[in-house]
Enzyme design. Structure first.
Site, PDB file in Angstrom:
ATOM      1  N   CYS A 132     100.066   4.936 -13.080  1.00 57.30           N
ATOM      2  CA  CYS A 132     101.282   5.621 -13.520  1.00 57.30           C
ATOM      3  C   CYS A 132     101.475   6.954 -12.791  1.00 57.30           C
ATOM      4  O   CYS A 132     100.664   7.867 -12.942  1.00 57.30           O
ATOM      5  CB  CYS A 132     101.174   5.824 -15.033  1.00 57.30           C
ATOM      6  N   CYS A 148     101.929   9.994 -15.074  1.00 55.97           N
ATOM      7  CA  CYS A 148     100.639  10.327 -15.708  1.00 55.97           C
ATOM      8  C   CYS A 148      99.816  11.229 -14.783  1.00 55.97           C
ATOM      9  O   CYS A 148      99.159  12.166 -15.242  1.00 55.97           O
ATOM     10  CB  CYS A 148      99.836   9.063 -16.012  1.00 55.97           C
TER      11      CYS A 148
END
Length: 99
Positions: A24, A27
């Site tokens: 991600c 993230c």
């Protein structure tokens, strides 16, 4: 992880759980922001990172549909949650409001 997780969120210490994933992009952007938050908040805030791919049942339990998702817990109670990236100042302000 389940037993340890319950102990973490049932603490009277404010805990921010960061549900994330290795793949991600947002993230990865959030990780250094959370480090800055921890540096500023010190022992007032515990930050726990949960990889949703390795802890799918936990992610399902908390209905995490997108990453990153951050959830504040204190004494086992979910105080706040949001998906996406927030800036350090916003996270610190939120954390302080729950202390």
């Amino acid at each position: 992880m389940k037993g340890n997780f319950a102990a973490l969120i049932n603490s009277d210490q404010l805990t921010l759980v960061d549900f994330s994933a290795e793949w991600c992009g947002p993230c990865k952007m959030l990780a250094p922001i959370l480090k800055q938050v921890k540096d500023e908040m010190g022992d007032d805030l515990k930050i726990v990172k949960i990889d949703v791919d390795k802890n799918q049942s936990l992610a399902n339990t908390y209905q995490v549909r997108g990453v990153p998702t951050m959830i504040f817990f204190k004494n086992g109670e979910q105080l706040w949650r949001k998906s996406g990236v927030l800036q350090k100042g916003e996270i610190v302000q939120l954390a302080k409001s729950f202390l």
